[in-house]
Scaffold this motif. Structure first.
Motif, PDB file in Angstrom:
ATOM      1  N   GLU A  31       0.811  -1.218   0.000  1.00  0.00           N
ATOM      2  CA  GLU A  31       0.000   0.000   0.000  1.00  0.00           C
ATOM      3  C   GLU A  31       0.850   1.275   0.000  1.00  0.00           C
ATOM      4  O   GLU A  31       0.510   2.256  -0.659  1.00  0.00           O
ATOM      5  N   ASP A  32       1.941   1.297   0.735  1.00  0.00           N
ATOM      6  CA  ASP A  32       2.747   2.505   0.844  1.00  0.00           C
ATOM      7  C   ASP A  32       3.984   2.485  -0.045  1.00  0.00           C
ATOM      8  O   ASP A  32       4.760   3.451  -0.051  1.00  0.00           O
ATOM      9  N   ALA A  33       4.190   1.412  -0.774  1.00  0.00           N
ATOM     10  CA  ALA A  33       5.315   1.297  -1.719  1.00  0.00           C
ATOM     11  C   ALA A  33       4.823   0.491  -2.910  1.00  0.00           C
ATOM     12  O   ALA A  33       5.195  -0.669  -3.093  1.00  0.00           O
ATOM     13  N   PRO A  34       3.947   1.080  -3.737  1.00  0.00           N
ATOM     14  CA  PRO A  34       3.198   0.305  -4.729  1.00  0.00           C
ATOM     15  C   PRO A  34       4.018  -0.387  -5.807  1.00  0.00           C
ATOM     16  O   PRO A  34       3.496  -1.254  -6.509  1.00  0.00           O
ATOM     17  N   ASP A  35       5.287  -0.034  -5.965  1.00  0.00           N
ATOM     18  CA  ASP A  35       6.115  -0.780  -6.918  1.00  0.00           C
ATOM     19  C   ASP A  35       6.643  -2.073  -6.323  1.00  0.00           C
ATOM     20  O   ASP A  35       7.174  -2.922  -7.045  1.00  0.00           O
ATOM     21  N   ARG A  36       6.510  -2.241  -5.026  1.00  0.00           N
ATOM     22  CA  ARG A  36       6.961  -3.470  -4.383  1.00  0.00           C
ATOM     23  C   ARG A  36       5.780  -4.442  -4.268  1.00  0.00           C
ATOM     24  O   ARG A  36       4.746  -4.095  -3.683  1.00  0.00           O
ATOM     25  N   CYS A  37       5.968  -5.632  -4.807  1.00  0.00           N
ATOM     26  CA  CYS A  37       4.873  -6.592  -4.896  1.00  0.00           C
ATOM     27  C   CYS A  37       5.349  -7.981  -4.495  1.00  0.00           C
ATOM     28  O   CYS A  37       6.546  -8.289  -4.511  1.00  0.00           O
ATOM     29  N   VAL A  38       4.393  -8.822  -4.172  1.00  0.00           N
ATOM     30  CA  VAL A  38       4.647 -10.241  -3.990  1.00  0.00           C
ATOM     31  C   VAL A  38       3.796 -10.987  -5.009  1.00  0.00           C
ATOM     32  O   VAL A  38       2.666 -10.571  -5.315  1.00  0.00           O
ATOM     33  N   VAL A  39       4.341 -12.065  -5.558  1.00  0.00           N
ATOM     34  CA  VAL A  39       3.621 -12.814  -6.579  1.00  0.00           C
ATOM     35  C   VAL A  39       4.074 -14.268  -6.531  1.00  0.00           C
ATOM     36  O   VAL A  39       5.229 -14.565  -6.190  1.00  0.00           O
ATOM     37  N   GLU A  40       3.155 -15.177  -6.849  1.00  0.00           N
ATOM     38  CA  GLU A  40       3.514 -16.590  -6.974  1.00  0.00           C
ATOM     39  C   GLU A  40       3.769 -16.899  -8.442  1.00  0.00           C
ATOM     40  O   GLU A  40       2.966 -16.547  -9.309  1.00  0.00           O
ATOM     41  N   ALA A  41       4.883 -17.575  -8.724  1.00  0.00           N
ATOM     42  CA  ALA A  41       5.249 -17.941 -10.090  1.00  0.00           C
ATOM     43  C   ALA A  41       6.078 -19.213 -10.053  1.00  0.00           C
ATOM     44  O   ALA A  41       6.690 -19.547  -9.027  1.00  0.00           O
ATOM     45  N   THR A  42       6.094 -19.948 -11.160  1.00  0.00           N
ATOM     46  CA  THR A  42       6.845 -21.192 -11.203  1.00  0.00           C
ATOM     47  C   THR A  42       8.329 -20.943 -11.448  1.00  0.00           C
ATOM     48  O   THR A  42       8.708 -20.030 -12.189  1.00  0.00           O
ATOM     49  N   VAL A  43       9.132 -21.772 -10.821  1.00  0.00           N
ATOM     50  CA  VAL A  43      10.578 -21.817 -11.053  1.00  0.00           C
ATOM     51  C   VAL A  43      10.953 -23.275 -11.264  1.00  0.00           C
ATOM     52  O   VAL A  43      10.760 -24.099 -10.369  1.00  0.00           O
ATOM     53  N   ASN A  44      11.438 -23.582 -12.479  1.00  0.00           N
ATOM     54  CA  ASN A  44      11.800 -24.972 -12.786  1.00  0.00           C
ATOM     55  C   ASN A  44      10.662 -25.933 -12.453  1.00  0.00           C
ATOM     56  O   ASN A  44      10.878 -27.021 -11.901  1.00  0.00           O
ATOM     57  N   THR A  56      10.982  -1.799 -12.139  1.00  0.00           N
ATOM     58  CA  THR A  56      12.065  -2.322 -12.974  1.00  0.00           C
ATOM     59  C   THR A  56      11.699  -3.597 -13.701  1.00  0.00           C
ATOM     60  O   THR A  56      12.389  -4.012 -14.640  1.00  0.00           O
ATOM     61  N   GLY A  57      10.611  -4.256 -13.256  1.00  0.00           N
ATOM     62  CA  GLY A  57      10.240  -5.542 -13.839  1.00  0.00           C
ATOM     63  C   GLY A  57      11.017  -6.712 -13.277  1.00  0.00           C
ATOM     64  O   GLY A  57      10.872  -7.844 -13.760  1.00  0.00           O
ATOM     65  N   ALA A  58      11.842  -6.485 -12.254  1.00  0.00           N
ATOM     66  CA  ALA A  58      12.678  -7.541 -11.695  1.00  0.00           C
ATOM     67  C   ALA A  58      11.851  -8.486 -10.830  1.00  0.00           C
ATOM     68  O   ALA A  58      11.039  -8.057 -10.013  1.00  0.00           O
ATOM     69  N   LEU A  59      12.094  -9.776 -11.026  1.00  0.00           N
ATOM     70  CA  LEU A  59      11.400 -10.827 -10.283  1.00  0.00           C
ATOM     71  C   LEU A  59      12.450 -11.597  -9.485  1.00  0.00           C
ATOM     72  O   LEU A  59      13.396 -12.154 -10.060  1.00  0.00           O
ATOM     73  N   HIS A  60      12.329 -11.611  -8.154  1.00  0.00           N
ATOM     74  CA  HIS A  60      13.316 -12.264  -7.295  1.00  0.00           C
ATOM     75  C   HIS A  60      12.641 -13.389  -6.521  1.00  0.00           C
ATOM     76  O   HIS A  60      11.691 -13.148  -5.770  1.00  0.00           O
TER      77      HIS A  60
END
Length: 598
Positions: A31-44, A56-60
């Motif tokens: 809410e206070d840093a809207p570019d920071r997100c959490v997301v579920e995605a597959t890895v291998n 930036t589009g970076a996914l960590h």
């Protein structure tokens, strides 16, 4: 002399490429840093939690667990990613957090220090206060407030409850509860954070649920968005917690509410509406009352979120086209890692007159195929759920194999009003199967399906209906495929998680001790001796929803009779987050049907 050539690697089937295609969900932003997100995605091939920087589009990648991780959130400041840590998919565990952008195992901590439980909601405040709900057989539901390293119980009851939201000023907590004994139709309570005293209570009486959605995201705004079903379908109202005033949200569109979210200025709403197995998005101006349709006008918007700049992010798919995370203008926001999933075929709408009214179903057929075709009748889980015009690898696989596939939104399904959803209570299991049979018979009568090659399949509640259908309609089905099913209802009730015990009491009107005849009538094991079709059962060793013991009871009865059956067990819970495991299960089902279907 030419060098010997290595044999070419076998080509991966299209269906398997769909299962192995990257998956990604809709990001949840701070809410206070809207570019920071959490997301579920597959890895291998494993679904894991990630930090996502929208700027930036970076996914960590944040988590790395053998069984995968699928439940996560982010704090308002965007400092921490939170995720739920269970054991091999058993859904019993604790919340953990780690710094935004950190990798697996980096800075991971248990910030709450609470005993392990089944999750029952989590709300994170700006000051660092946390409201965490948990359930367990020993105490029912318990809600803790954790602040400054200390915890206290805010709410406790034997019946099912859930943390809805924490107000922005951290004065109030909105709870969904079923102290009246009916978790299928909950009541709403707003309590003070400091002492747990009740501020507001909404109860619409028997058969009418009311539950919190979210507090307004503006400082000092006392409004709470609420979902109710006073008119026989899911709708919205705005409750002023300070005064008790209720303001209906009039959409004026067909269908029922499937989800809603405030715009960031709290002057409007984003509302998902289910209608005829499609979920579409609408914007509501609370100042003028104007309602406008936005986003795709076909397929299914699975989730959407309103951004501070007025942009809207959404996850969309159709039966033909895979899921994409996009902006409202259609630009791709986030691509799943790896190769995209191959497309499939569109669905056809089927309407059939059933004993309780018109039944809606979705039909998929191989391109250019002419009937009568082998038919997979895939029965959805829930039962409070419904199939939509959305992309799924499972039905697409059967289409690739030359089958027609039909998905039936039987009585008991959501999306068609409260009366349709609750009609299964008349005779649990049998009511849904009457609608399933009506659709199958219609497709046979119209030449779409071959009556000798009907496959009944489903997972969870769909697996339950599959086993019950094989025993109560034995002449109709050629093969049965039941994944993580309820097979022996009394034993399932004894072993399942507390929240599902409450659900079953609501569904049947009591426990197995109180209404034994209802559980017996609706339990697949009661009808097991009538099963004639070969049946495949897939079961998770750690499943808290459809526990393994009750499945073993059913299988033992099949074994005693010498009935044709096979079992596939896997080391996870109520499903798997691993692509390899999902592919293995699909192969097992395909092989079983190839060997046993006429």
């Amino acid at each position: 002399m030419s060098e010997p050539q290595e044999p070419a690697a076998p080509e991966v089937p299209v269906w398997e490429r769909r299962f192995r295609a990257g998956r990604v969900g809709l990001p949840e932003w701070a809410e206070d840093a809207p570019d920071r997100c959490v997301v579920e995605a597959t890895v291998n091939g494993v679904l894991e939690v990630h930090s996502f920087d929208a700027g930036t589009g970076a996914l960590h990648r944040a988590t790395d667990r053998p069984e995968g991780t699928s439940t996560a959130t982010i704090d308002p400041a965007g400092e921490f990613v939170w995720w739920f840590d269970d054991t091999a998919g058993d859904e019993f565990g604790v919340w953990r957090r780690q710094p935004f952008g950190s990798g697996p195992g980096q800075g991971v901590e248990d910030p709450l220090g609470l005993p392990a439980a089944y999750p029952a909601g989590l709300a994170l405040g700006r000051s660092g206060v946390v409201v965490a709900g948990g359930s367990d057989d020993d105490y029912g539901t318990r809600v803790h407030v954790v602040a400054g390293g200390r915890s206290r119980v805010l709410y406790e009851h034997r019946e099912d409850a859930y943390v809805g939201d924490l107000s922005l000023d951290e004065r109030w907590v909105a709870l969904s509860h079923s102290e009246h004994g009916d978790s299928r139709h909950p009541d709403l309570r707003v309590v003070r954070l400091d002492d747990g005293s009740t501020v507001r209570e909404l109860s619409d009486g028997p058969g009418r649920g009311v539950s919190p959605v979210a507090f307004a995201p503006v400082p000092g705004d006392p409004r709470l968005l609420v979902e109710h079903e006073r008119a026989g379908r899911a709708e919205l109202l705005v409750l002023d917690v300070s005064t008790g005033e209720e303001t209906p949200v009039v959409l004026g569109v067909p269908g029922e509410v499937a989800g809603a979210e405030w715009t960031r200025d709290a002057r409007g709403l984003l509302v998902l509406v289910d209608h005829r197995a499609r979920t579409l998005l609408h914007r509501v101006d609370l100042t003028t009352g104007d309602v406008s349709a936005i986003g795709p006008r076909e397929g299914t918007v699975g989730a959407a979120t309103a951004r501070p700049d007025g942009e809207v992010w959404l996850a969309w798919s159709s039966a033909q086209r895979p899921t994409a995370v996009r902006t409202l203008s259609g630009d791709v926001l986030l691509r799943a890692p790896g190769e995209p999933a191959p497309e499939s075929v569109p669905v056809e709408d089927v309407w059939v007159d059933g004993e309780g009214g018109r039944v809606h179903a979705l039909l998929r057929r191989p391109p250019g195929a002419h009937g009568p075709l082998p038919l997979v009748v895939e029965v959805h889980g829930g039962p409070t759920h419904h199939d939509t015009d959305a992309f799924r690898a499972y039905p697409a696989t059967w289409v690739d194999e030359g089958f027609a596939v039909v998905q039936v939104n039987y009585r008991g399904s959501t999306g068609y009003g409260s009366a349709w959803r609750d009609a299964l209570e008349q005779r649990v299991g049998h009511t849904e199967l009457a609608d399933v049979a009506a659709v199958a018979d219609h497709l046979v009568a119209t030449g779409v399906a071959d009556p000798q090659r009907l496959v009944l399949a489903g997972a969870s509640w769909g697996g339950y209906l599959t086993l019950l259908g094989l025993g109560t309609q034995p002449q109709r089905w050629a093969v049965g495929l039941a994944a993580v099913p309820v097979a022996d209802y009394v034993a399932a009730y004894e072993d399942e998680m507390e929240g599902l015990k409450a659900f079953d009491r609501s569904l049947f009107g009591g426990s197995p001790q109180q209404v034994p005849e209802k559980y017996e009538d609706s339990s697949p094991i009661t009808h097991v001796d009538a099963v004639r079709a070969p049946v495949l059962v897939l079961a998770g060793q750690n499943d808290p929803r459809c526990p393994i013991r009750q499945i073993e009871n059913y299988l033992a009865r099949l074994e005693q009779r010498g009935a044709v059956h096979e079992t596939y067990r896997y080391d996870a819970g109520h499903g798997s987050l691993l692509d390899d495991e999902r592919v293995r299960q699909m192969r097992v089902e395909l092989d079983f049907v190839r060997r046993h279907l006429p």
